[in-house]
Write an enzyme that holds these catalytic residues in place. Structure first.
Site, mmCIF file in Angstrom:
data_model
loop_
_atom_site.group_PDB
_atom_site.id
_atom_site.type_symbol
_atom_site.label_atom_id
_atom_site.label_comp_id
_atom_site.label_asym_id
_atom_site.label_seq_id
_atom_site.Cartn_x
_atom_site.Cartn_y
_atom_site.Cartn_z
ATOM 1 N N GLU B 209 0.852 -1.191 0.000
ATOM 2 C CA GLU B 209 0.000 0.000 0.000
ATOM 3 C C GLU B 209 0.882 1.233 0.000
ATOM 4 O OE1 GLU B 209 -2.173 -0.955 3.574
ATOM 5 O OE2 GLU B 209 -0.923 0.345 4.791
ATOM 6 N N HIS B 247 -4.240 3.124 8.296
ATOM 7 C CA HIS B 247 -2.991 2.600 8.834
ATOM 8 C C HIS B 247 -2.044 3.755 9.149
ATOM 9 C CE1 HIS B 247 -3.251 -1.644 6.851
ATOM 10 N NE2 HIS B 247 -3.872 -1.610 8.023
#
Lengths: 390, 289
Positions: B209, B247
């Site tokens: 990511e 995150h």
């Protein structure tokens, strides 16, 4: 978490880092009183907003008299300051910081960050202060000096001295700068900062080292052990919906599209945005309900999404692991009971308790479109929102 | 074979008496994981799902021979829990906990230093070797024993990849969630190396990511060292810069860490990149072909 410049400087002061004399002001009268109380002929009126780039945007004004302070304060307070970090709508100026002017001989740059690859705190210093440091890093990387603090010992005094001498400082000025670097490292680790930046760090005509600006960011995950820092939060600087989400333990980022998303897990939430865009739609938000959300948090998430007037359809994409699909389903049903369902809803449930979750939704008479995969769900919501827009 | 865990793994659950710890202990036992002990300071002597609870990890390891530990302890105490297990001599510690302060992680990594212990996480779904051993919070039912290794920074996105590879009949050798935090334990390269040396793994899926440069470093390593085919996916191509996307590690700063930069690094290393999260399994099939 981000705080204002005046709050950062107060922390600097408490640690013994030199800053110009200054006072915060919430009104024009307070600004004038602040200026009168300062022992100075020149004042700086600084807009306090969380975004950077204030100087270029006109948010920092020099005043040579108290009357000028009044004029600048009157102009700035309540105005929308648009900087390269605020977005086009800008940020409302609600607080000012009135400071004594400083006799600047040299402008330097100093910052502390956590380097994820090297797993430690890196201190960066440059002779190119007062400008955009990212441009310096791009164009003249040799002008940025870096040291990595040891994970056990911390930042050693010799490392701070090295940076001071790398900056070309001499005599007592160099030792003052080294001592300031050491002190800022202490503050950084004591308070669980994620970023500390002094830009510019100035050397005055008489060789004193002073923090002319100050920016501190804090690790949200460590705020539980810093009540003093949590108290500095200025909620008016944050997006209303993002703030509401945070209160319920949700991560939410407001975007420009019309398809509201509720997803569990950050990676899946990002991918859901990606796939919506790939199929020609526009996500209205990033929303990760997280692993530990209960039905109340899910209901809050649903309300946050539906309170965005741009949302014309909602896609709920859940792959249950720690999160159980029936909890999501019950939360959605609760929220719909309270706020109603005014836009089409596509739901994809997979993983832990998916069957139970679908059952909860089936037992209601809500008009919910069910999808068997993320791609299927993305296609369906775009189909529907497209049809509605006609 | 498999990597990190198998049917012989003897698991200790730290934080077993908490809601999350107890719930997932039950699911892990149902899956067939050999949960031999639990620990919660001050709650020694109890049982959770028939598993004995100890006050300290040290005693738990001594009494039960546990060799892997999983941490379901709240963020404020999680780094300490990992240190406790590392010191008690387990081979592997897996931290599920999300929200550990970065400075605790810096101290923890320094503590682990050259100790002979592997550390996975934090902020991750755990590790599973389908049909043998499930450690963490992932739904067991979507997994199928097979020959694809999966490495991922994201939990639920890993489930997508698992689901797709199961439906395509590939199955998984082992799936490792390395976690979404900026500072973590085993990284892509550590896991890639293990999969490269694992006879049961024919190909590897790496899911990345935005944020940081771990994917680029992994791509360079693959280019030099990996003989097995690799498929990849990077989440966050539509993420706005400067915003943290859930995150702690997922933030694009100063033009680095973008999905685009990562995708092209993967492609240059000969990795088959899935352009859609719905096509991760297909990308693996293509790479294996």
């Amino acid at each position: 978490m981000n705080i204002h410049e005046y709050q950062a400087k107060k922390l600097f002061s408490e640690y013994g880092i030199s800053v110009p004399d200054g006072k915060v002001a919430f009104s024009v009268d307070e600004a004038v009183d602040a200026a009168k109380s300062l022992d100075s002929d020149v004042y700086v009126v600084k807009a306090q907003i969380h975004a950077g780039g204030r100087g270029k945007a006109g948010g920092v004004q020099i005043a040579e008299s108290v009357d000028e302070v009044r004029r600048h304060a009157d102009e700035l307070l309540g105005s929308q300051l648009v900087t390269h970090q605020t977005g086009p709508e800008g940020q409302t100026v609600r607080r000012l910081y009135i400071e004594s002017g400083v006799d600047i001989a040299d402008e330097l740059y100093l910052s502390f960050v956590v380097d994820r690859a090297r797993e430690g705190v890196v201190v960066m210093a440059s002779t190119e202060g007062g400008v955009d440091i990212e441009a310096v890093a791009d164009e003249t990387p040799e002008k940025i000096h870096k040291v990595l603090a040891d994970k056990r010992v911390g930042l050693a005094p010799y490392q701070a001295r090295k940076l001071a001498f790398d900056l070309g400082l001499e005599g007592k000025t160099a030792f003052q700068a080294a001592s300031m670097i050491g002190t800022l490292y202490e503050l950084f680790t004591d308070k669980d900062c994620s970023l500390a930046e002094i830009n510019p760090l100035v050397v005055t005509g008489s060789g004193e080292v002073i923090a002319l600006d100050g920016k501190l960011n804090f690790d949200d995950n460590a705020l539980f052990r810093h009540e003093d820092i949590s108290d500095l939060r200025d909620e008016s600087e944050e997006d209303e919906l993002e703030l509401e989400a945070k209160k319920h333990g949700l991560s939410y980022v407001n975007l420009d599209g019309n398809i509201g998303c509720m997803v569990n897990g950050a990676g899946l939430a990002m991918s859901t945005m990606d796939i919506i865009k790939q199929y020609g739609g526009e996500p209205a938000n990033f929303l990760d309900v997280g692993g530990g959300a209960d039905t109340d948090a899910v209901a809050a998430a649903f309300k946050i999404i539906t309170s965005d007037p741009r949302v014309q359809g909602i896609f709920i994409n859940i792959f249950g692991g720690i999160m159980q699909c029936d909890v999501i389903a019950e939360g959605v049903v609760n929220a719909v009971d309270q706020v109603g369902l005014k836009v089409p809803l596509v739901v994809r449930l997979a993983g832990t308790n998916a069957k139970e979750g679908r059952q909860v939704l089936d037992e209601t008479d809500l008009d919910i479109v069910s999808a068997d995969s993320m791609a299927d769900g993305a296609e369906k919501i775009i189909d529907i929102v497209g049809v509605n827009a006609d | 074979m498999s990597i990190l865990i198998d049917e012989d793994t003897r698991l200790l659950v730290q934080g077993i008496t908490g809601d999350t710890g107890a719930f997932h202990t039950k699911l892990m036992l149902e899956y067939g994981t050999n949960v031999v002990a639990g620990s919660t300071p001050g709650k020694g002597g109890r049982e959770v799902e028939g598993v004995p609870v100890f006050n300290t990890v040290d005693t738990a390891v001594e009494e039960t021979g546990a060799d892997v530990s999983v941490v379901y302890v709240p963020p404020a105490f999680a780094a300490d829990a990992v240190m406790e297990s590392a010191d008690a001599g387990v081979d592997l510690v897996i931290a599920i906990t999300e929200g550990i302060p970065v400075q605790d992680m810096i101290e923890l990594k320094s503590f682990l230093g050259d100790r002979d212990v592997d550390f996975v996480g934090p902020n991750c779904p755990g590790v599973i070797t389908p049909g043998e051993c499930k450690i963490g919070i992932m739904p067991g039912s979507i997994h199928e024993p097979g020959n694809v290794g999966i490495i991922s920074r994201s939990g639920t996105l890993t489930y997508e990849a698992v689901d797709q590879t199961t439906k395509l009949g590939l199955g998984q050798s082992t799936c490792v969630g390395i976690g979404g935090d900026p500072i973590n334990g085993l990284d892509y390269i550590d896991c890639l190396e293990m999969f490269e040396n694992d006879d049961d793994t024919n190909g590897v899926i790496m899911i990345g990511e935005i944020g940081g440069t771990a994917e680029q470093e992994a791509a360079a390593w693959i280019d030099e060292n990996m003989s097995k085919p690799v498929a990849g996916f990077i989440a966050g191509s539509t993420a706005p810069p400067g915003k943290q996307m859930g995150h702690a590690g997922a933030i694009i700063s100063g033009g680095s860490g973008t999905a685009e930069a990562k995708q092209s690094a993967l492609r240059e290393a000969g990795i088959t990149v899935a352009t859609s999260p719905a096509k991760i399994g297909d990308a693996m099939v293509e790479a294996l072909d």
